[in-house]
Design an enzyme around this catalytic site. Structure first.
Site, PDB file in Angstrom:
ATOM      1  N   VAL A 279       0.665  -1.313   0.080  1.00 12.66           N
ATOM      2  CA  VAL A 279       0.037  -0.017  -0.179  1.00 12.66           C
ATOM      3  C   VAL A 279       0.909   1.247   0.014  1.00 12.66           C
ATOM      4  O   VAL A 279       0.743   2.092  -0.727  1.00 12.66           O
ATOM      5  CB  VAL A 279      -0.858   0.076   1.318  1.00 12.66           C
ATOM      6  N   ASP A 326       0.092  37.031 -34.489  1.00 11.96           N
ATOM      7  CA  ASP A 326      -0.444  38.123 -35.325  1.00 11.96           C
ATOM      8  C   ASP A 326       0.261  39.198 -34.745  1.00 11.96           C
ATOM      9  O   ASP A 326       0.821  39.070 -33.407  1.00 11.96           O
ATOM     10  CB  ASP A 326      -2.041  38.308 -35.048  1.00 11.96           C
ATOM     11  N   ASP A 634      -7.751  34.854 -34.810  1.00 16.32           N
ATOM     12  CA  ASP A 634      -9.087  35.330 -34.163  1.00 16.32           C
ATOM     13  C   ASP A 634     -10.092  35.073 -35.023  1.00 16.32           C
ATOM     14  O   ASP A 634     -11.336  35.011 -34.535  1.00 16.32           O
ATOM     15  CB  ASP A 634      -8.599  36.864 -33.905  1.00 16.32           C
ATOM     16  N   ASP A 638      -9.025  31.561 -39.477  1.00 16.71           N
ATOM     17  CA  ASP A 638      -7.954  31.175 -38.708  1.00 16.71           C
ATOM     18  C   ASP A 638      -8.066  30.041 -38.061  1.00 16.71           C
ATOM     19  O   ASP A 638      -6.905  29.281 -37.838  1.00 16.71           O
ATOM     20  CB  ASP A 638      -7.632  32.070 -37.359  1.00 16.71           C
ATOM     21  N   ASN A 728       4.022   6.495   5.025  1.00 18.39           N
ATOM     22  CA  ASN A 728       3.597   6.830   3.686  1.00 18.39           C
ATOM     23  C   ASN A 728       2.588   8.128   3.567  1.00 18.39           C
ATOM     24  O   ASN A 728       2.494   8.900   2.746  1.00 18.39           O
ATOM     25  CB  ASN A 728       2.643   5.455   3.230  1.00 18.39           C
ATOM     26  N   ASP A 732       4.082  11.352   1.670  1.00 19.79           N
ATOM     27  CA  ASP A 732       3.550  11.108   0.542  1.00 19.79           C
ATOM     28  C   ASP A 732       2.399  12.298   0.106  1.00 19.79           C
ATOM     29  O   ASP A 732       2.263  12.913  -0.868  1.00 19.79           O
ATOM     30  CB  ASP A 732       2.793  10.040   0.122  1.00 19.79           C
TER      31      ASP A 732
HETATM   32  P1  ATP Z   1      -2.820  41.048 -38.216  1.00 13.06           P
HETATM   33  O1  ATP Z   1      -2.925  39.799 -39.083  1.00 13.06           O
HETATM   34  O2  ATP Z   1      -1.455  41.029 -37.543  1.00 13.06           O
HETATM   35  O3  ATP Z   1      -3.934  41.000 -37.162  1.00 13.06           O
HETATM   36  P2  ATP Z   1      -4.088  42.873 -39.696  1.00 13.06           P
HETATM   37  O4  ATP Z   1      -5.208  43.321 -38.732  1.00 13.06           O
HETATM   38  O5  ATP Z   1      -3.564  43.948 -40.503  1.00 13.06           O
HETATM   39  O6  ATP Z   1      -2.937  42.127 -38.984  1.00 13.06           O
HETATM   40  P3  ATP Z   1      -6.100  42.111 -41.327  1.00 13.06           P
HETATM   41  O7  ATP Z   1      -7.110  42.443 -40.310  1.00 13.06           O
HETATM   42  O8  ATP Z   1      -6.366  40.778 -42.201  1.00 13.06           O
HETATM   43  O9  ATP Z   1      -4.867  41.880 -40.833  1.00 13.06           O
HETATM   44  O10 ATP Z   1      -6.215  43.139 -42.271  1.00 13.06           O
HETATM   45  C1  ATP Z   1      -5.480  43.281 -43.570  1.00 13.06           C
HETATM   46  C2  ATP Z   1      -5.407  44.621 -44.401  1.00 13.06           C
HETATM   47  O11 ATP Z   1      -6.853  45.101 -44.381  1.00 13.06           O
HETATM   48  C3  ATP Z   1      -5.064  45.828 -43.231  1.00 13.06           C
HETATM   49  O12 ATP Z   1      -3.682  45.732 -43.322  1.00 13.06           O
HETATM   50  C4  ATP Z   1      -5.877  46.917 -43.658  1.00 13.06           C
HETATM   51  O13 ATP Z   1      -5.300  47.486 -44.869  1.00 13.06           O
HETATM   52  C5  ATP Z   1      -6.974  46.328 -44.237  1.00 13.06           C
HETATM   53  N1  ATP Z   1      -7.932  46.268 -43.154  1.00 13.06           N
HETATM   54  C6  ATP Z   1      -8.065  46.187 -41.888  1.00 13.06           C
HETATM   55  N2  ATP Z   1      -9.306  46.360 -41.453  1.00 13.06           N
HETATM   56  C7  ATP Z   1     -10.136  46.828 -42.336  1.00 13.06           C
HETATM   57  C8  ATP Z   1     -11.322  47.250 -42.225  1.00 13.06           C
HETATM   58  N3  ATP Z   1     -12.069  46.957 -41.156  1.00 13.06           N
HETATM   59  N4  ATP Z   1     -11.813  47.693 -43.329  1.00 13.06           N
HETATM   60  C9  ATP Z   1     -11.145  47.882 -44.330  1.00 13.06           C
HETATM   61  N5  ATP Z   1      -9.756  47.348 -44.428  1.00 13.06           N
HETATM   62  C10 ATP Z   1      -9.280  46.828 -43.279  1.00 13.06           C
END
Ligand code: ATP
Length: 895
Positions: A279, A326, A634, A638, A728, A732
């Site tokens: 045990v 990211d 996010d 993804d 024990n 333990d």
């Molecule tokens: P990460 O991947 O690091 O989060 P990120 O936020 O730049 O980077 P995305 O959200 O995919 O990546 O955005 C890519 C591109 O799209 C940006 O660089 C920007 O130019 C454009 N973008 C981001 N948000 C908007 C929005 N709400 N409306 C229009 N264009 C956008």
């Protein structure tokens, strides 16, 4: 009439709700009473009593209880009662350990409980999904899981994947009109969104019509057995190891009993001693302590803002060799402020910080009125209209509700005195194509007072540039020639080189009769208006975290949708982009196979302008190179990469339900530095588990060997059964648990990551267990023999052995805190351990010196001078080996 057949007004009447204000708090309470919580009922859980009794189901414990009962019947009543008492105390200990493990796992579940956006008392709030009632108004967008059965009243390109209910994995487009189809199936109810299904695109709003078991999901809830294993690979390995250890312990016990009987010991005494030894020697508490250590570690991670959703991740964390993260929001603060605006040929700067709408526009240092510059005013107007965010004032501070990029555009327009209400009086938004990181843009269709229609698109400049056929240049529309294109590109690169995030805005007039149904039709032949460049400062703690990771043999890779130059600028600031490391862009990545990527991936530190699907390729290439990869994300897209990664990491604030569900770790603060803390904790938890495995096993080896040696030397029993059981219990229980709470050794983040296939006994642990165990057994025997041959009473010699064995283990426990030697750490650092050892000492002293306990434990008070022997022998195993370690180190240093 059924809900899908009703129109919005009819539903509002039936459910007595209001689409503008939602339900009141009081009404919610009433409805919760009436309808219950919005949860699917789960099967019964084992009761506390059942858990308690399950502690006795262990075979050896049952044998011990049986043997005790017999000895009780034979007249050894005190022994029998004492043994049973110890077994019960042990069961309580096991019971509390198991309960604690269970409770913390439950707390973990609570933390990752789903939430929804609901309209209550006129305000949108994030509430727990279980609090939703019929009549609630919910809104949701791409990546959300629907919290209840909802009749839709708004749909903007809304698509929902309903495979959980229908088995059909192609998303269904959703509308709001009442259905007239007789008896539609779930898949045909295009104006309904069902609990548990997933929004894959667009956004929508609806009225809750059913909750909990009344939902479509509730009706098939019995079929949904969520049997995800929470067991970690280590736990599984320990289970197998446990079986081997039981066999070995039993064989050795049989050997002890056999030799003892051959040497002329009484069979009955030997049997009881053997069972007690079995045990004691079987590390039955190991799995529970491992779970407790894991879950306590998980609790500590929660304090550091990391939630482990899948327990196995705790172990994998310690093996991570690459973190792919990211940029926006994880490495940067996601607090964006537009500092530059550019339209054909001219640049303006803006002052002011954060989201405060106070600030002015400047041209070459001179203050200007943006409303007197038409293209600039247009740039700001469209930036404000093509927007979902809201800027709110909270306790004197300005915050953004929604996407921070869009918040920054709002603030820039507000600095020019524009308001969204004012603009909505001039323009009506007739259609919207939401942002997604694949297209990297968003578009709206607006109508002015004269009925003229326009497409307004905002997005990544390089993407818009490819879709623009003309450009506004000094307020005049011109063809987008090669030269103009180059000039725009230069402007973009100029902003990006200052680490600014850039957004471009374009538009296109439409004839008033045109009805555009797809984003593809809308987002072409645009006129490029200009750019807004915004700062997004890096999080101050990230630079140090990146360095700490590098010291720990973990590489950090930035993966971003942002422009390559912006990405490079920020990666250099954070120490991610080092001399010699490469940057790869999404478009290059698209043309590469996983194998091709594998050849270069080791040298790449930044992936820019990537789309979510590229992430999967990156994970695979790194894994093929033998890396253990942590990948953040996010959005919905993804999820595959998060799932494929060894440690999928989702953002707690900006992450969608889909990303969170795919992940094994959620960052409550979306912060890169939190991943580092979690890795550190993961490494520490694993080391702590190794520490107490080492401690428990070495102790057990010592216990068995002292008995075996004595039998082989034809000596009397050095310990009576009840003493074995007490040793024990005392050694333990608490000390082993306290080791599970130990602080990390100073160099835990200075070592290379552990290999995922590394066994528990790697790095010399097996040798440590055997050598320490052997010496503990030997030292105890020597102490026993010294007293026995001195001619003292057998009971006195046994008490000396008992004290030596316990003390040797309690000294050894401090040695287990370090991979190096007992001298390398401050013994008082772990307060739990100090208290555990003190209480164990009290328990031992109690049975040695407290007269009423002496007959029960067959002990005799030890005279002071004999303590020299006890302490000397008990300290010998640990100090002998520590000394040999130091000697070998000095020798190495000398060489
Ligand atoms: P990460 O991947 O690091 O989060 P990120 O936020 O730049 O980077 P995305 O959200 O995919 O990546 O955005 C890519 C591109 O799209 C940006 O660089 C920007 O130019 C454009 N973008 C981001 N948000 C908007 C929005 N709400 N409306 C229009 N264009 C956008």
């Amino acid at each position: 009439m059924k809900f899908h057949e009703m129109n919005e007004r009819e539903i509002v009447d039936v459910l007595k709700t209001d689409c503008k204000t939602g339900l009141s708090e009081k009404e919610v309470k009433n409805r919760q009473k009436q309808h219950g919580l919005n949860v699917l009922e789960e099967g019964e859980k084992p009761s506390a009593l059942l858990i308690f009794f399950s502690q006795f189901k262990d075979f050896m414990v049952l044998v011990l209880l049986g043997a005790t009962l017999i000895s009780g019947l034979l007249g050894e009543v005190i022994d029998a009662i004492a043994i049973i008492a110890i077994v019960v105390i042990n069961a309580f200990l096991g019971f509390f350990q198991e309960r604690k493990a269970e409770k913390s796992l439950e707390a973990l579940k609570e933390l990752s409980a789903p939430q929804v956006q609901a309209l209550r008392n006129g305000k949108w709030e994030k509430i727990l999904s279980k609090e939703v009632v019929p009549g609630d108004i919910l809104k949701f967008s791409s990546g959300d899981r629907i919290g209840a059965d909802v009749r839709l009243i708004e749909s903007k390109s809304l698509e929902i994947e309903e495979s959980a209910l229908t088995g059909e994995s192609v998303p269904v487009q959703k509308f709001t009109e009442a259905l007239r189809v007789p008896n539609p199936g779930i898949g045909d109810m295009e104006n309904m969104a069902f609990m548990g299904t997933l929004v894959t695109r667009g956004n929508g709003m609806g009225i809750v019509v059913a909750t909990g078991m009344k939902t479509a999901m509730g009706q098939i809830a019995d079929l949904l057995q969520n049997a995800e294993s929470m067991e970690t690979p280590l736990q599984r390995r320990l289970e197998q190891l446990g079986k081997i250890l039981i066999t070995v312990a039993l064989l050795l016990t049989v050997l002890v009993v056999g030799v003892g009987v051959l040497q002329g010991h009484d069979l009955y005494t030997m049997f009881l001693a053997g069972v007690s030894l079995a045990v004691a020697a079987i590390p039955e508490g190991l799995p529970a302590i491992v779970t407790v250590a894991l879950s306590l570690g998980v609790q500590r991670m929660i304090k550091q803002k990391a939630i482990v959703r899948k327990l196995p991740a705790v172990e994998t964390l310690g093996c991570a060799s690459v973190i792919c993260s990211d940029k926006t929001g994880t490495m940067t603060q996601n607090k964006m402020t537009v500092t530059h605006a550019w339209t054909g040929g001219s640049t303006w700067t803006l002052d002011g910080g954060g989201y405060s709408p106070e600030g002015s526009f400047y041209s070459r240092g001179e203050k200007v009125n943006p409303n007197s510059i038409k293209p600039l005013q247009q740039l700001l107007t469209f930036g404000m209209l093509c927007n979902h965010a809201e800027v709110l004032e909270k306790n004197g501070d300005y915050v953004v509700d929604g996407d921070p990029t869009e918040g920054a555009l709002l603030v820039a327009a507000m600095k020019a005195g524009l308001t969204r209400e004012g603009l909505l009086n001039q323009f009506q938004i007739v259609n919207e194509f939401p942002f997604d990181s694949q297209r990297k843009m968003m578009s709206i269709i607006i109508k002015d007072k004269n009925g003229r229609q326009f497409v307004v698109t905002k997005g990544a400049p390089d993407v818009l540039l490819g879709l623009s056929t003309s450009v506004l240049w000094n307020d005049r529309q011109q063809a987008m020639t090669k030269e103009r294109k180059q000039e725009v590109q230069q402007a973009v690169e100029g902003l990006a080189a200052d680490a600014l995030r850039t957004i471009a805005i374009g538009f296109k007039p439409l004839s008033s009769a045109t009805v555009i149904l797809s984003e593809h039709e809308a987002e072409k032949d645009l006129t490029f208006i200009g750019l807004q460049g915004m700062i997004d400062p890096p999080r101050p703690e990230v630079k140090t975290a990146v360095k700490e990771c590098r010291d720990a043999g973990i590489k950090t890779v930035m993966i971003t949708g942002d422009h390559v130059i912006t990405a490079k600028a920020i990666a250099s600031q954070l120490g991610i982009l080092t001399p010699g490391s490469k940057v790869i862009e999404g478009k290059t990545l698209s043309g590469m196979s996983v194998e091709e990527l594998e050849d270069v991936v080791e040298d790449v530190s930044v992936f820019a302008r990537v789309s979510p699907e590229h992430k999967l390729k990156i994970v695979k290439a790194l894994q093929n190179r033998g890396h253990v990869v942590a990948m953040t994300g996010d959005g919905v897209n993804d999820a595959p990469a998060i799932k494929a990664a060894d440690i999928g990491v989702a953002m707690g604030i900006t992450g969608t339900d889909v990303a969170k569900e795919a992940s094994s770790l959620v960052l409550l603060d979306d912060n890169f530095a939190t991943i580092k803390s979690a890795i550190k904790e993961g490494r520490n938890i694993y080391e702590n588990i190794r520490k107490f495995i080492r401690y428990l096993l070495a102790s057990n080896v010592g216990e068995i060997l002292v008995m075996l040696f004595a039998m082989l030397l034809a000596l009397p029993l050095p310990l009576v059964p009840i003493q074995i059981l007490w040793v024990n219990l005392v050694t333990d229980g608490l000390p082993a648990m306290a080791l599970g709470l130990d602080q990390p050794e100073g160099d835990v983040m200075k070592r290379a990551p552990r290999h995922p296939k590394e066994g528990v006994f790697a790095r010399g642990l097996g040798w440590k267990v055997v050598s320490r165990g052997f010496l503990i057994g030997l030292a105890t025997l020597i102490a026993f023999m010294t007293i026995y041959y001195r001619g003292d009473d057998l009971a006195y010699a046994q008490t000396i052995a008992f004290a030596t064995l316990v003390l040797a283990q309690l000294i050894h426990v401090f040695d287990c805190r370090s991979e190096k030697s007992i001298f390398s750490r401050n013994p008082f650092e772990n307060k739990y351990l100090v208290w555990a050892v003190i209480s164990s000492l009290v328990l031992v002293m109690g049975v040695i010196y407290y007269p009423p306990l002496q007959p029960i434990f067959h002990t005799v008070a030890i005279v002071p001078k004999d303590w020299m022997l006890v302490v000397g022998m008990a300290a010998l195993p640990t100090f002998l080996l520590a000394g040999s370690f130091l000697a070998s180190k000095t020798k190495k240093n000398m060489i």
